[in-house]
Each structure stands twice: as structure tokens, then as C-alpha cells.
Write an enzyme that holds these catalytic residues in place. Structure first.
Site, PDB file in Angstrom:
ATOM      1  N   ASP A  92     -30.786 -40.324  11.928  1.00 25.41           N
ATOM      2  CA  ASP A  92     -29.754 -41.132  12.566  1.00 25.41           C
ATOM      3  C   ASP A  92     -29.966 -42.596  12.158  1.00 25.41           C
ATOM      4  O   ASP A  92     -30.976 -42.944  11.523  1.00 25.41           O
ATOM      5  CB  ASP A  92     -29.864 -40.964  14.084  1.00 25.41           C
TER       6      ASP A  92
ATOM      7  N   ASP B  76     -20.734 -41.290  17.096  1.00 27.81           N
ATOM      8  CA  ASP B  76     -20.706 -41.501  18.540  1.00 27.81           C
ATOM      9  C   ASP B  76     -19.277 -41.454  19.076  1.00 27.81           C
ATOM     10  O   ASP B  76     -18.659 -42.495  19.377  1.00 27.81           O
ATOM     11  CB  ASP B  76     -21.359 -42.834  18.877  1.00 27.81           C
TER      12      ASP B  76
ATOM     13  N   GLU C 203     -27.428 -46.312   8.467  1.00 30.22           N
ATOM     14  CA  GLU C 203     -26.393 -47.045   7.745  1.00 30.22           C
ATOM     15  C   GLU C 203     -26.943 -48.189   6.872  1.00 30.22           C
ATOM     16  O   GLU C 203     -26.327 -48.428   5.814  1.00 30.22           O
ATOM     17  CB  GLU C 203     -25.350 -47.584   8.725  1.00 30.22           C
TER      18      GLU C 203
END
Length: 973
Positions: free
Chosen positions: A532, A608, A535
Site C-alpha cells: 500500500d 479508498d 504512489e
């Protein structure tokens, strides 16, 4: 994933962006991005100039150099704006007809970033040796293809590249003259030229800018850019790349994931534009994202498909920096404008001409998804966070008590001590290995999160090892370690562009220490990994990410590699799991951030989302778009990450999840517990039925995954992919087919629905999967499709079987998928309008790589009705035969039908064959020309019916045939 409202991070108050709603101010618009402003202003000047617009870039004909034995050539390119600056062009044709066009600055002050394709491509493409470029007056061109109907033309002045099929333009680069590569320069080079005007005391100094017609008057954000509280130092100055890509005859474009928008992309320019900003590709941690927006999300795949009723084409723009894409419609086609912050021009033209061809061409470049571990296709139970070992055991026990199947339990960040990944919080997880083994004892798996940020603590062995190797991302100074804030507080980030980090990362995942290096000994070889925040997400960074002037291995700035960064993290995690055991087991890695080629390393999810009907619906479109981008193993969090969905919404969302390649329920730490066993009746039973349906259909899903791994065709197929000539289906994105199975599903994503409208493109009979209600083919052939109304009460899923399909399932409820390995199969044979059907099944051990050596079962099923019969009366024959292709799409060197895996399932039988569309009672049913078997006919209409009603169904019980053997069933009427 974002923190709860009350969370304080080591005394550091989280920024305003951490409250629960999409915060537009956290992210730039095009008007707030210097290079995007420049690119859009360039487009506006060209539009205003109309036919008087001048194209500054041209090829020097004397520089053209044809490769002697390959279909490639190079040439020098000049810009009328800067005659002293040199550019090089390289155009080449691949064996499969793909055209690669590269342009780079040559002999400049420094090197432009040119490595994006190296990370995206699975291998260097093979250049054709059969195609010959021909130099003409003003052009270089080549004609190729089996029918010699494809042509690529490179014009000299102005520089323009056109791909044509049958004389019709498919793709044109620089058709509107927006190509512009901002060359490297010094600040002194950018001082304006001055002249003196007037005489004597009236004399004044004038500044001349003879490039303003193209570049504008201002040096807009060339050397420094401030946004909000951050300043980007831009030490290299302006280096953006602008390119217009036109599809003159294709009005529908798709792809460029990841965005929350329609599958057929709405426009961003023109009088009826759907959005005012361009689509953006800049991997970002955007939580509670809008459900209709061009805002960049977690992943970026710079691939765009264009489609019409006659052809499909695509372009892949191999760039890793922040990129904005405008989309506009013309009367007959689509105009796009790509504006990137840095990098070279490296564009691949994919000629199609069908969607299937485009998928093959793209995945030959970037690779197909690997065949996943079989357990990964089951149901995944997740929450931020299961708070202890006992909590995990309790959830497993409750699911078992309610007879709800599950294959994986997940642990979010709170398992770790102080958010130091790999290091267990022993207060709440005192026995991690025992806990994992308790899950594995029921042939399930645990998936545990490992994020890319490392707590800056010298006692943390993972951080210390990375720091000692100097394999952490550096600040703009180029020395030391970049420090930002994330879950652990003060953090640094592993630089996976640095090869020194790769072996280190492999060593961390070993379950036994090697050479005294720290390893994750408190885990097992079966644990899956969740990547996770890659980015990367940086809580106190610009746009919740890393400063663009940070420095990576090789001296490249973060701006050059931002969109590639997350893929390298997943790549190395996948590699580490491959090396964790001997022989290797198939890794499972879930990633949030991705780039072109990420499909080679695991699964993705849509981030999300929120527990709303709108988010449920947009998740379907996003997963479809990701499939078009090569990344077909995806899904959205069931129930929404944020919020507290009511029972009706949960039931509908579980149905969406059951028909997603990746099926995971997940929830925020502040949300109420919503495991499926917590619902009251009748909702709990509805969820149980949905879960069991998913498990019954695992043979369908696994077979579809095999096809995707071999061909690149996505598992979930939009209407236009299956029926590319039906223009009525080009914009449909709320229903889809599952692989080649013939299953068509229309998930319900609105409250209170009792029916659903399903569009059918083809003149074929369809059957309700559950009730066998028929939707017959039109009595006469019609040019357009039709819409049918399907029951969709809360306990119902609008699921149809296309006539002509054979669907294999396993109907016996089990606690996990592995416990089904020896269960018998059921075949649903849905007869077509002419009484025939076909299908397939693929099986292997679901865990290792024996299938690459031919250890699998791949069967073709068929059915055919003969009027008058092969004997005295009408007869239906149903059969199974080996469908393995030696040296074919499954990459098998040697295949033996009696391979080890086939022998291991030789006792697995077919327990039922259900034939749908049988309109009359049979007289006898026999197997392999011999013994008769028990059967039952449920009266109803036949496959040739012209009105809606319940189909006649023939149920053949226990025909005593094996799943791995050849057989034939004869039904005589």
C-alpha cells in the site's frame, strides 16, 4: 488508506487532507501546474491560429539512415524555434506490426530520462526483417500486413506520423502541430534578445521574443514553481513534452487508467466537454475520491484504445512523469493532447484491427498477468485492523460456524510495532507464526501489509540495512536520506531503482536468516503481501507525495520516475516471494499504485472508496478500464473502505465482488464491524449464497485467468470487446462478460431495484443462470441488439448464460477453495439457437509452476444437435476432449495428457450435466456408446423458441465420466 480523525502521529497533527472527504486543494489542477499551463496555452494558440498555424518540427531528409536488415530508420529533427538544438528520431516496425516512434534531444546539456520503456517492457521487442522502408519525396513509408493493407507514413516537413489501414487514417501523431520538446538550457540562454528603438533621448530598449507565437510571452514556471506551501526547485529548467495524438475516424476512446469515470472517456475540451480539466496521470493517494472526475488516482497506465465499428487501434506512450491528457471530439473522430513534465517521446502505435489484437500487441510489449495462486481467486476478509491473534482466530471461527467460505485473512498496519513493518506488536500478536499456521491448517492464507516507508530508527533492522546500503531516496541535494512523514512518523523510502536494494529486499522475506542478515523468521512461505501507500504517499509532501526534486539512483529526479515508482516496489516484493521457497510458489502481491507492466506482479484494487451506491457503480467501470490497460486482476473494496453501508447495500456489493477478479471485503478502522456473519436474516443468508456462488464458479474464473495470462484479453469484457461491430454497445460499462464463459452479468448498483435492463448485442438465445428463463433470439435477423428485463430482487443477481456456452462449476460447499480440489464437477450446457454449445476448463495444482512443464488439464467441451439424428431420431451429443496445444499459447514445451497432475485428478468425476434448452423429452441417454444413465427432464421450451418462457432442462446424473478423460454422452429423442 488514511487515518481516523482522532489519530495523532507521534504528537504530529495530521494535515487537513486527512479528514474524511475529497480535498481538491490537496492536488493541483492544470491551471496550477506550470508545464500543463504551457501545454494547454500552446493548444489554445494553435486553435486560434487555425489554418495559419505553423509546425516548427521537421526532418532533415539528408540525415535519414535506413537500417540495412531491419524495418527501422533514424533521422535528425530540427525545430524552427531553436535551429541550434538537435533532436534524433528513431522509427521501427515490430514483427507484429506495432510501430515505435522515439524522439530525443541529442548533444544537449544533459540527458533526458529515457528509461520508462525499460521498466514497462517485458523484453526488447523484435524488429521486423521483412518490412522495407521506402524514401519518397517528402516522406518515408512502409506497407505491411498479411493483406498489405497497413501503411505507416512519416512526413518530413512538418514532422507527422500516420498509421493507415485500407487507406483510412487510424492514428496521426502531430496532426495539429502541438509537438514540442522543451530542450535543456541555462538561465543565461533564456535572457531575452534586446534591441534599441528610437534615437537620442527617445531611445528605448525593446525585448524581442520571436518564439512567442509558439511558446508564449512568459517563462511560466521554468526555473522554480511554488504551489501551496511547497517550492519545486526545478534545477534542470523546463523540459516538458507536448504531443497531439489524433484518431481521425474513432469517436470512442478508452483506457488511460486510473480514473473514476465512464469507460468511454468523456471529453475535456470543446463546447460540450464533460470535464474542464484534462485527465491526469500522476499516482496519488486520493481518498474518498469523486465518482466522476479526471483527477489522477493511484495508478497510471499511459495506454489509450480507440474504437469504431470497423477497427480498434491504440497508442502506448512510455512516459513516467506527471502527464495531462485532453480529449476532444471532432465530427468523425477524437483529438487528444498529451502533456508530460519530462521524458522523451517514446510512443507505440498498436494497429489492431480488433480489440483482441490490441490486447495481444500491448501485452507482447508489457507482459501478461501471471497465472495466480488458485486461493487468490477466493474470498478475502480484511479490515483496518484485526486487532490481535485471537481476533483473527475468532473471525475465522465465526465464518466457519456460519458455513461461509473464505480463503484469506488480512492484517493491516496495526500488526506492526510502531508501524515498523515485519516487526510484530507482541502485545496483541504474541504468537504470529502459530496464528498464521492456524489459518493455514484449514488451507487458507494470511496476507500482511508491508509499505514502502521505513521508520527512521537505527534499532529497526529493515531501516538500518537500507541505510547502510545507501539505498534510500535522497533529497534534492543528492546526498543523505530524504525524510518525510507517514504512518511511523519520521520515515525514509527505499529507492527500488537502486539495484543494491533488490537482494536486500529478497533477504527480508526469507523465513530463515541467511548469512546473518535479518529475515522475517516470524512468517511462513505461504504469506501473501499487501503493498500500500506506494504512489508514494507522504503525509507532509506536496500533493501528499514526494517532492519532485528528490533524487533517485542514477541521478534522476523523482519527477522523471514518479509514476513508475510504485511498480518497482511491487516488482521487488513479487521477486522476493518467488525466492522465498524452493521450489517456488506463486506469489500473491496486492498493489495500490501501478504503471504499465504492473500486471506482471500481482493484483490491484481501486483504493479508498466510500460505502455509497455511486462508489459501488464507479468501481465496476474502474475495474473494466484497468482490464483494458492490461491489469485485469483487480477489484474494489466490498462495502466501501469508508462508511457504514446498510444491509441492502452490502448484499448488492458482495454480488459485485463475487463477479470481480479480486474479491475482498475491507473496512476503515472507524467503521462498524461488518463481517458477513454479523448481518441479520435474511441478509446473512443472501451473503452466504453469494459467497457460495463465487466458489462454485471458481473453475470459470481460473479458466479465464489462464486465458488472460496467455493472450492478454481481460477477464471482465465490456460489450464493445465481445461485440466490436455493435455501436450500441460502445459506451456500455455497467454489464460485462466473464472471460469466454458466455456468462453475462449486470450488477445492481441502485437502491430498491427489483429488475434490471440487460442489453444483448447478438441475435442469440440467452438463459437466466438460476431459473433457466429464456430470452430468445429475434425471429428475424436485426441490425441492432435488444434490451431485456431481468428479475433483480435483492436475493437475485442478473446473470445470463449466452446460448452456445458450456459452464463448468463445483457445487459442493466447502470452507475454502483448496478443500474443493477433489470435488466433482457440474456442467451447464446452454444450447444455442442452432442446438450447439462449447466451453472449456483449465486446471492445475494452483500453487506451483508445474504447469509450465505441461502438468495441467485443459479440456474442451462441445455439444451438437443433429436433426434426424446420427441414428433414427433427433440426437444431441455432448463431449469432452483434450484441448492442450503443444508449443501454443500456454508456453508448454512438452505436454503429455497423462501428466502427473492429470493423474492426480483422474478420480475426479462429472456428477451432473445440466442441458438447458431441451424442448422435448428424451427416450434414452447413454455414455460412450454403451451404458445408459439416470436422467430427468423438466419440461419447457426448446432452444429454437421465439417467445420468453422457462426452458426445458435435461439433468443427467452421475454419468460416470472423469474430468481429465475423453468421453461422449448421447441423448436420443
Amino acid at each position: 488508506m488514511r487515518p481516523p480523525v482522532i489519530l495523532l502521529l507521534l504528537g504530529f497533527l495530521l494535515p487537513a487532507s486527512q479528514t474524511f472527504a475529497f480535498k481538491a486543494n490537496d492536488f493541483k489542477t492544470c491551471a496550477q501546474s506550470g508545464f500543463c499551463r504551457r501545454g494547454r496555452a500552446l493548444s489554445a494558440r494553435a486553435l486560434a491560429a487555425g489554418s495559419s498555424w505553423r509546425f516548427p518540427y521537421s526532418i532533415d531528409p539528408s540525415s535519414i539512415l535506413l537500417a540495412p536488415d531491419q524495418a527501422s530508420f533514424t533521422a535528425s529533427v530540427k525545430s524552427a524555434l531553436y535551429p541550434e538544438v538537435n533532436f534524433g528520431l528513431d522509427v521501427r516496425l515490430h514483427d507484429d506490426g506495432v510501430v515505435r516512434v522515439r524522439m530525443d534531444e541529442t548533444g544537449g546539456l544533459r540527458k533526458r530520462y529515457d528509461e520508462a520503456a525499460n521498466w514497462a517492457l517485458v523484453a526488447p521487442p523484435s524488429i521486423s526483417r521483412d518490412i522495407v522502408w521506402k524514401v519518397g519525396k517528402g516522406t518515408v513509408h512502409a506497407v505491411y500486413g498479411e493483406k498489405k493493407n497497413i501503411e505507416v507514413v512519416v512526413e518530413f516537413d512538418p514532422l507527422r506520423v500516420t498509421l493507415l489501414r485500407d487507406g483510412v487514417e487510424q492514428v496521426v501523431l502531430n496532426d495539429r502541430g502541438l509537438l514540442h520538446m522543451e530542450h535543456f538550457r541555462t538561465k543565461d540562454d533564456t535572457k531575452p534578445v534586446t534591441i534599441q528603438d528610437g534615437e537620442g533621448e527617445a531611445q528605448t530598449t525593446l525585448q524581442l521574443n520571436n518564439r512567442a507565437w509558439f511558446e508564449g510571452e512568459e517563462q511560466d514556471a521554468w526555473w522554480e514553481e511554488t504551489w501551496s506551501s511547497w517550492t519545486d526547485s526545478k534545477p534542470k529548467g523546463p523540459e516538458s513534452l507536448s504531443l497531439d495524438v489524433t484518431f481521425p475516424n474513432h469517436r470512442h476512446v478508452y483506457g488511460i487508467p486510473q480514473h473514476a469515470t465512464n469507460l468511454s472517456l468523456p471529453t475535456t475540451t470543446g463546447p460540450d466537454a464533460g470535464y474542464t480539466d484534462p485527465y491526469r496521470l500522476y499516482n496519488s493517494d486520493v481518498f474518498e475520491y469523486l465518482v466522476s472526475s479526471p483527477v489522477s488516482l493511484y495508478g497510471s497506465v499511459p495506454l489509450m484504445h480507440a474504437h469504431n465499428a470497423k477497427s480498434t487501434v491504440a497508442i502506448f506512450n512510455a512516459v513516467g512523469s506527471d502527464t495531462w491528457i485532453d480529449v476532444g471530439r471532432t465530427e468523425s473522430g477524437t483529438e487528444t493532447h498529451w502533456i508530460s513534465e519530462s521524458g522523451i517521446l517514446d510512443v507505440f502505435l498498436l494497429p489492431g484491427p480488433t480489440p483482441t489484437d490490441v490486447f495481444a500487441q500491448y501485452t507482447r510489449l508489457t507482459g501478461t498477468a501471471p497465472l495466480p495462486a488458485h486461493w487468490a481467486l477466493g474470498y478475502h476478509q480484511c479490515r483496518w485492523n484485526y486487532v490481535s491473534s485471537d481476533d483473527v482466530r475468532s473471525v475465522q471461527r465465526r465464518l466457519d460456524d456460519e458455513n461461509m467460505p473464505v480463503d484469506a485473512f488480512w492484517l493491516d498496519i496495526e500488526y506492526s510495532e510502531g508501524h515498523k513493518y515485519f516487526i510484530w506488536d507482541k502485545k496483541n500478536f504474541p504468537d504470529p507464526v502459530e496464528m498464521i499456521k492456524d489459518v493455514e491448517a484449514l488451507e487458507r492464507r494470511m496476507v500482511i501489509i508491508v509499505d514502502p516507508h521505513l521508520k527512521r530508527d537505527s534499532s529497526y533492522p529493515v531501516y538500518k540495512a537500507a541505510s547502510d546500503l545507501e539505498s534510500l531516496v535522497k533529497p534534492k541535494s543528492g546526498s543523505g536520506e530524504y525524510e518525510g512523514w507517514c504512518w511511523p512518523g519520521s520515515s525514509s523510502w527505499v529507492d527500488f531503482f537502486n539495484p543494491k536494494s533488490w537482494d536486500m529486499w529478497v533477504s527480508f522475506f526469507k523465513t530463515k536468516s541467511v548469512d546473518g542478515r535479518w529475515s522475517w523468521t516470524e512468517s511462513t512461505e505461504n504469506v501473501g503481501i499487501w503493498n500500500d501507500m506506494n504512489e508514494p504517499s507522504v503525509f507532509n509532501g506536496p500533493e501528499i507525495s514526494m517532492p519532485r526534486d528528490n533524487v533517485h539512483y542514477g541521478g534522476w529526479e523523482h519527477r522523471d520516475v514518479h509514476n513508475i515508482n510504485g511498480m518497482l516496489f511491487t516488482n521487488q516484493t513479487y521477486n522476493a516471494l518467488m525466492h522465498r521457497s524452493d521450489p517456488p510458489k506463486r506469489p500473491f502481491v496486492l498493489t495500490r499504485s501501478f504503471y504499465a507492466g504492473s500486471q506482471r506482479f500481482g493484483a490491484m484494487w481501486t483504493g479508498d472508496n466510500v460505502g455509497t451506491w455511486e462508489h459501488m457503480a464507479i468501481g465496476i467501470k474502474m475495474v473494466l478500464a484497468n482490464g483494458l490497460g492490461g491489469f485485469g486482476f483487480g477489484g474494489s473494496d466490498v462495502g466501501g473502505f469508508f462508511g457504514n453501508p446498510d444491509p441492502e447495500m452490502l448484499v448488492r456489493w458482495y454480488a459485485v465482488g463475487a463477479f470481480s477478479p479480486f474479491f475482498r471485503a475491507h473496512a476503515h478502522i472507524d467503521s462498524k464491524r461488518r463481517e458477513p456473519y454479523l448481518l441479520d436474516e435474511p441478509y446473512k443468508s443472501m451473503l452466504r449464497d453469494v459467497l457460495r456462488l463465487r466458489y462454485a464458479m471458481l473453475p470459470v474464473w481460473y479458466t479465464a485467468f489462464r486465458e488472460m495470462s496467455a493472450t492478454g484479453i481481460p477477464i471482465l469484457r465490456p460489450q464493445y470487446v465481445v461485440f466490436p461491430e455493435d455501436s450500441e454497445g460502445f459506451a456500455i460499462d455497467d454489464q460485462f462478460y466473464v472471460g469466454s464463459s458466455g456468462l453475462l452479468v449486470k450488477p445492481v448498483t441502485t437502491r430498491g431495484a427489483t429488475s434490471a435492463s440487460v442489453y444483448l448485442s447478438d441475435p442469440q438465445i440467452y438463459y437466466d443462470y438460476f431459473t433457466f428463463h429464456t430470452y430468445p433470439a429475434p425471429a428475424k435477423k436485426v441490425a441492432r441488439g435488444r434490451t431485456v428485463t431481468v428479475p433483480a430482487a435483492l436475493h437475485q443477481i442478473p446473470l445470463l448464460i449466452r446460448g452456445g456456452s458450456i459452464v463448468p462449476t463445483r457445487e459442493r460447499p466447502r470452507r475454502s477453495s483448496a478443500l474443493m480440489r477433489n470435488d466433482p464437477f457440474t456442467l451447464r450446457v446452454a444450447l444455442s439457437s442452432d442446438g450447439s454449445a462449447a466451453g472449456e476448463i483449465y486446471l492445475d495444482d494452483g500453487e506451483g509452476y508445474g504447469y509450465t512443464n505441461g502438468e495441467f488439464v485443459w479440456r474442451q467441451f462441445g455439444a451438437e444437435t443433429k436433426k434426424g439424428g446420427w441414428g433414427k431420431g433427433e440426437e444431441l451429443k455432448i463431449w469432452s476432449k483434450d484441448w492442450a496445444r503443444q508449443g501454443g499459447s500456454n508456453d508448454v514445451v512438452v505436454y503429455n495428457p497423462a501428466n502427473a497432475f492429470a493423474n492426480s485428478v483422474s478420480g475426479v468425476r462429472m456428477e451432473r450435466v445440466i442441458v438447458v434448452g431441451v424442448g422435448s423429452r428424451p427416450t434414452v441417454v447413454s455414455v460412450n456408446g454403451g451404458s445408459t444413465v439416470e436422467w430427468e427432464w423438466q419440461g419447457g421450451i426448446g432452444y429454437g423458441a421465439t417467445t420468453e418462457s422457462k426452458a426445458g432442462v435435461l439433468v443427467i446424473r452421475d454419468p460416470a465420466v472423469g474430468i481429465a478423460s475423453d468421453w461422449q454422452i448421447a441423448v436420443v429423442f
